[in-house]
Design a protein around this motif. Structure first.
Motif, mmCIF file in Angstrom:
data_model
loop_
_atom_site.group_PDB
_atom_site.id
_atom_site.type_symbol
_atom_site.label_atom_id
_atom_site.label_comp_id
_atom_site.label_asym_id
_atom_site.label_seq_id
_atom_site.Cartn_x
_atom_site.Cartn_y
_atom_site.Cartn_z
ATOM 1 N N PRO A 56 -10.891 -8.403 0.953
ATOM 2 C CA PRO A 56 -10.293 -7.853 -0.433
ATOM 3 C C PRO A 56 -8.604 -7.678 -1.013
ATOM 4 C CG PRO A 56 -10.982 -6.165 0.594
ATOM 5 C CD PRO A 56 -11.897 -7.257 1.327
ATOM 6 N N GLY A 57 -8.166 -7.629 -2.515
ATOM 7 C CA GLY A 57 -6.791 -7.116 -2.349
ATOM 8 C C GLY A 57 -6.706 -5.827 -2.513
ATOM 9 N N MET A 58 -5.911 -4.990 -1.371
ATOM 10 C CA MET A 58 -5.721 -3.963 -1.704
ATOM 11 C C MET A 58 -4.645 -3.416 -2.771
ATOM 12 S SD MET A 58 -5.267 -3.747 2.570
ATOM 13 C CE MET A 58 -6.932 -3.960 3.455
ATOM 14 N N THR A 59 -4.941 -1.756 -2.198
ATOM 15 C CA THR A 59 -4.090 -0.979 -3.638
ATOM 16 C C THR A 59 -2.514 -0.973 -2.653
ATOM 17 O OG1 THR A 59 -4.816 0.864 -2.899
ATOM 18 C CG2 THR A 59 -5.301 -0.383 -5.117
ATOM 19 N N TRP A 60 -1.456 -0.812 -2.801
ATOM 20 C CA TRP A 60 -0.216 0.119 -2.217
ATOM 21 C C TRP A 60 -0.741 0.754 -0.832
ATOM 22 C CZ3 TRP A 60 2.450 3.809 -1.057
ATOM 23 C CH2 TRP A 60 2.335 5.016 -1.665
ATOM 24 N N LYS A 61 -1.461 2.014 -1.498
ATOM 25 C CA LYS A 61 -1.854 3.387 -0.869
ATOM 26 C C LYS A 61 -2.444 2.179 0.745
ATOM 27 C CE LYS A 61 -1.545 6.925 -3.404
ATOM 28 N NZ LYS A 61 -1.831 7.911 -4.561
ATOM 29 N N GLU A 413 9.757 5.435 -10.202
ATOM 30 C CA GLU A 413 10.710 3.829 -9.317
ATOM 31 C C GLU A 413 11.987 4.524 -8.950
ATOM 32 O OE1 GLU A 413 7.480 2.927 -11.427
ATOM 33 O OE2 GLU A 413 8.955 2.095 -12.860
ATOM 34 N N MET A 414 12.680 4.526 -10.052
ATOM 35 C CA MET A 414 14.117 5.057 -9.456
ATOM 36 C C MET A 414 13.963 6.565 -7.911
ATOM 37 S SD MET A 414 15.877 2.728 -10.779
ATOM 38 C CE MET A 414 17.539 3.814 -9.718
ATOM 39 N N LYS A 415 12.679 7.670 -8.201
ATOM 40 C CA LYS A 415 13.319 8.469 -7.748
ATOM 41 C C LYS A 415 12.531 7.808 -6.355
ATOM 42 C CE LYS A 415 11.635 11.885 -10.559
ATOM 43 N NZ LYS A 415 11.227 12.902 -11.721
ATOM 44 N N LEU A 416 11.788 6.863 -6.224
ATOM 45 C CA LEU A 416 11.608 6.588 -4.727
ATOM 46 C C LEU A 416 12.532 5.705 -3.870
ATOM 47 C CD1 LEU A 416 7.882 4.921 -5.406
ATOM 48 C CD2 LEU A 416 8.452 6.717 -3.795
ATOM 49 N N ILE A 417 13.118 4.987 -4.817
ATOM 50 C CA ILE A 417 14.374 3.915 -4.509
ATOM 51 C C ILE A 417 15.615 5.465 -3.696
ATOM 52 C CG2 ILE A 417 16.533 2.566 -4.969
ATOM 53 C CD1 ILE A 417 14.381 1.108 -6.582
ATOM 54 N N THR A 418 15.861 5.931 -4.309
ATOM 55 C CA THR A 418 16.967 7.060 -4.217
ATOM 56 C C THR A 418 16.510 7.613 -2.929
ATOM 57 O OG1 THR A 418 16.607 7.553 -6.675
ATOM 58 C CG2 THR A 418 18.220 8.736 -4.448
ATOM 59 N N ILE A 497 9.929 1.665 3.906
ATOM 60 C CA ILE A 497 8.545 0.797 4.231
ATOM 61 C C ILE A 497 7.755 1.798 2.582
ATOM 62 C CG2 ILE A 497 6.989 -0.140 5.322
ATOM 63 C CD1 ILE A 497 8.236 -1.411 7.478
ATOM 64 N N ILE A 498 7.429 3.008 3.217
ATOM 65 C CA ILE A 498 6.300 3.360 2.165
ATOM 66 C C ILE A 498 6.832 3.678 0.979
ATOM 67 C CG2 ILE A 498 5.158 5.860 2.445
ATOM 68 C CD1 ILE A 498 5.203 6.026 5.455
ATOM 69 N N ALA A 499 7.917 4.107 0.674
ATOM 70 C CA ALA A 499 8.891 4.017 -0.227
ATOM 71 C C ALA A 499 8.752 3.126 -1.045
ATOM 72 C CB ALA A 499 11.002 5.031 -0.195
ATOM 73 N N LEU A 500 9.160 2.141 -0.584
ATOM 74 C CA LEU A 500 9.339 0.439 -1.215
ATOM 75 C C LEU A 500 8.019 0.110 -1.731
ATOM 76 C CD1 LEU A 500 13.118 -0.392 0.106
ATOM 77 C CD2 LEU A 500 12.805 -0.158 -1.767
ATOM 78 N N LEU A 501 7.044 0.141 -0.525
ATOM 79 C CA LEU A 501 5.900 0.046 -1.164
ATOM 80 C C LEU A 501 4.979 0.629 -2.249
ATOM 81 C CD1 LEU A 501 4.403 -1.549 2.603
ATOM 82 C CD2 LEU A 501 4.282 -3.289 0.912
ATOM 83 N N ALA A 502 5.328 2.081 -1.812
ATOM 84 C CA ALA A 502 5.116 2.370 -3.071
ATOM 85 C C ALA A 502 5.812 2.069 -4.945
ATOM 86 C CB ALA A 502 5.786 4.708 -2.809
#
Lengths: 559, 186
Positions: A56-61, A413-418, A497-502
């Motif tokens: 099945p499709g998965m959530t990002w987590k 999104e911007m926080k995660l990217i930062t 990897i974790i930040a960008l998948l989030a």
């Protein structure tokens, strides 16, 4: 002739981008297609042995958790093999077990697609370890990177709550992409004289009657995946400078294209997913502009020769030849060094420690930017991160909510990217400073003067960018270096990897905004310029001061 | 979790054992001599080296290869990784120049082929440039009594051009060239 041969290789890459990019799209689009006929059967067997019944499709987590757990299991098994290799089969040269901090460094290095090597393959690893740990991880770590890119692309181009099924992506990345490509490249390389054998060291008597021992092994099967997977760890200590790993200029070109093709083709895959091919070419264009700029710097600098040698009165007709191989010469060496650090592979065909001061800036900068093509998968994701920053900055300037591919970019999104953006300089500059403050760090430096600064800086940059090449004079097989670079590699790989998948998980849930005349376009030449600007201003300026202390100071001292 | 462990073990078997072993089998079937390291035999059928691995030539009767910090030990590899500004490297280069000037006092530094006095990347470079071979022809001719024209013809004969006429640089396999010298001497 030098410029021409580099131009031809770039042209060959351009020819590969579209077919390979479309193929990767078909593999991961999860619609039934022609590739099913060949591979679906094999995959069915793998699914049933592993006990994977539904996909099945998965959530990002869920996706990220499965990815991390798989990586952890592989690390654990690999570590045990390295620690016990003496008693395991296929060890004709009777190599001892690997020491614990070195095993930690090695296993992290290969799982994170870095391939920093603090050991020398001919004396540090049994054939069994070379195969079951090193070659295996060269596949699994590369596929991990590729499917992170695919999951991220799905996140920003589709609508729903899921970003795909990890297991399906992970298995397909092996069966449909890397294994078939590696088989073909291996056979071509063997045909061009790269050895592939399980016999031990060859003993011969030379022309003058001396005894000579020649290490060999299953070299071709490793060299092919080391490039295709943008891994870079050599079978031998000197990597692709070794005539067995890279016997001729032709194999050199094949190795260059092998490591370059997947990162470049993924930009096309992205265009297919975004249903707007121009989006993909914009990313490719920005990468290509930066690439050519850095290639020119290293080529010109190496062709002019080492200033210190020219001062003695020697001719610079051949360029700077210390640390280079005659069969490649300056052009094939400069191109290889640029591609290997752009695509963060880390394989080398000449000694980067011996590059002229200005020439050495190219590999360092490309690893610091970590976005010019980049490693399999992660390079594209990093560039898309800069694209989002680009629209964000432009949004601020014109006073509109920034949008990317019809999705609003908001504080989360911007926080995660930062976080992803700042982690990179932090884990390079922090440990570099720490190494200079301690005797443990300083003791490893082998070249005096400003070059010593470059050596340490290069090591941590290479670890953080998951590149793996080195200024190899550095005496880095000590617990201090093994553990510190090990940690840097882990952070360099998994934080982003974790930040960008989030980010992908958050974008996939957003309601698309219809495109209007006021929408800021990301598929034109203007945006190529903005992208290059964002990379240079944010990425490069961070590192300018430390560059001045290392290579630039060295250049000024021997000019 | 159980799924993940099973999948991981399966991948270790597939990518780490099946793939390299199958490749070794295939490689030996299709390209047996290349797969074993391209070994070279002399006219008596005895193996004298690998065409890809450099050797030491101490006798002045032979053409010399590149500087090797590891004395062409094929069981290990590496160069000193000297920085371009490293004093030790410059000293080593000066010594090489002096040695060449001893042979030929009128030698202009500008005429020395750079590859002859620099360490290769691998320490095992089996090749030298065409200039570096022609540069040595005079000495080899004096030491062996073979005419210089004959040596130059041998050099021409041993030259490998750029791959496909474009890639890399023209180069000479030193072992191949020296085997020709040896054949004539005998």
């Amino acid at each position: 002739m030098g410029v021409l041969q580099m131009a031809i290789v770039i042209l060959l890459l351009l020819l590969i981008v579209k077919p390979l990019g479309s193929y990767i799209y078909h593999v991961f689009s999860n619609k039934s297609n022609k590739t099913d006929k060949v591979f679906a059967g094999i995959e069915k067997i793998i699914y049933s042995i592993s006990g994977i019944k539904e996909r099945p499709g998965m959530t990002w987590k869920k996706y990220t958790m499965s990815l991390l757990l798989t990586n952890i299991v592989l690390v654990a098994v690999g570590y045990v093999i390295l620690r016990l290799q003496k008693w395991l089969p296929l060890n004709p040269s009777q190599i001892d077990n690997m020491e614990s901090t070195l095993s930690f460094n090695t296993i992290v290095s290969f799982m994170t697609n870095t391939n920093l090597q603090h050991y020398s393959g001919e004396t540090g690893l049994s054939y069994f370890s070379q195969m079951s740990v090193i070659m295996m991880m060269m596949f699994t770590s590369a596929v991990t990177g590729i499917i992170v890119a695919i999951a991220f692309i799905r996140g920003i181009t589709s609508k729903g709550a899921t970003i795909g099924n990890f297991f399906e992506d992970f298995i397909k990345g092996h069966t449909r992409l890397l294994i078939p490509m590696a088989v073909v490249v291996t056979l071509v390389l063997v045909g061009l004289k790269v050895p592939q054998t399980l016999d031990g060291t060859i003993q011969i008597t030379t022309l003058e009657g001396e005894k000579q021992e020649i290490a060999t092994g299953p070299v071709a099967s490793l060299v092919s995946i080391k490039h295709l997977g943008t891994n870079g760890g050599g079978f031998f200590g000197v990597n692709s400078a070794h005539p067995f790993e890279n016997p001729s200029p032709l194999t050199n070109v094949i190795e260059i294209l092998s490591m370059w093709c997947i990162p470049a083709a993924l930009t096309y895959t992205y265009g297919r997913f975004a249903k707007n091919q121009k989006q993909g070419w914009v990313i490719f264009g920005a990468m290509a502009i930066l690439f050519i700029a850095f290639l020119s710097l290293i080529y010109i600098s190496e062709s002019n020769g080492n200033p210190a040698m020219n001062a003695i009165g020697l001719s610079s007709e051949q360029g700077s030849m210390e640390g280079k191989e005659v069969r490649f010469g300056t052009a094939q060496s400069a191109l290889f060094s640029t591609v290997t650090t752009a695509a963060t592979t880390g394989t080398v065909n000449n000694m980067h420690d011996t590059l002229t001061p200005l020439g050495g800036i190219t590999p360092l900068s490309l690893m610091m930017l970590n976005t010019v093509f980049g490693g399999d998968g992660v390079g594209l994701v990093n560039m898309l991160m800069y694209a989002i920053i680009g629209v964000f900055i432009c949004g601020l300037m014109v006073g509109r909510t920034p949008e990317f591919l019809g999705r609003k970019i908001e504080p989360r999104e911007m926080k995660l990217i930062t976080i992803a953006l700042l982690a990179h300089p932090l884990i390079i500059l922090g440990p570099t400073a720490l190494a200079f403050m301690t005797e443990l760090g300083k003791g490893a430096i082998s070249n005096p003067g400003f070059h010593g600064i470059s050596q340490v800086l290069y090591e941590y940059t290479s670890a953080a960018a998951n590149n793996g090449s080195g200024f190899e004079g550095l005496g880095d097989n000590t617990p201090f270096w093994n553990i510190s670079t090990g940690l840097v590699m882990l952070l360099g790989r998994y934080v982003s990897i974790i930040a960008l998948l989030a980010v992908a998980g958050s974008l996939v849930k957003k309601q698309p905004v219809p495109e209007t005349i006021g929408t800021f376009r990301t598929d034109n030449i203007l945006f190529v310029g903005i992208l290059v600007g964002a990379v240079l201003i944010i990425g490069a300026l961070t590192f300018l001061p430390v560059m001045a202390l290392g290579p630039i100071a060295e250049y000024l001292s021997i000019r | 979790m159980f799924k993940i462990i099973r999948l991981s073990l399966l991948l270790i078997v597939l990518c780490g054992i099946v793939y390299p072993v199958a490749m070794t089998g295939l490689a030996h079937t299709i390209f047996p001599s290349q797969a074993d390291g391209s070994l070279v035999k002399n006219s008596d059928g005895k193996v004298v080296g690998s065409e890809l691995i450099g050797q030491n030539y101490k006798s002045p009767q032979y053409f010399q290869g590149r500087v090797s910090s590891i004395e062409n030990n094929g069981a290990a590899t590496g160069s000193n990784n000297y920085a371009p500004s490293n004093e030790d490297m410059l000293k080593r280069t000066e010594e090489s120049i002096k040695a060449l000037q001893k042979e030929n006092p009128e030698l202009d530094k500008k005429d020395i082929p750079l590859d002859l006095i620099t360490n290769s990347g691998s320490g095992l470079d089996p090749h030298i440039s065409v200039q570096a071979a022609e540069f040595q022809a005079e000495r080899v001719s004096e030491e062996t009594g073979i005419k210089k024209e004959e040596l130059l013809a041998m050099i021409k004969d041993s030259t490998t051009n750029r791959s496909l006429g474009i890639f890399g640089e023209p180069h000479i396999n030193v072992l191949e060239l020296n085997m020709k010298v040896q054949d004539v001497m005998e």
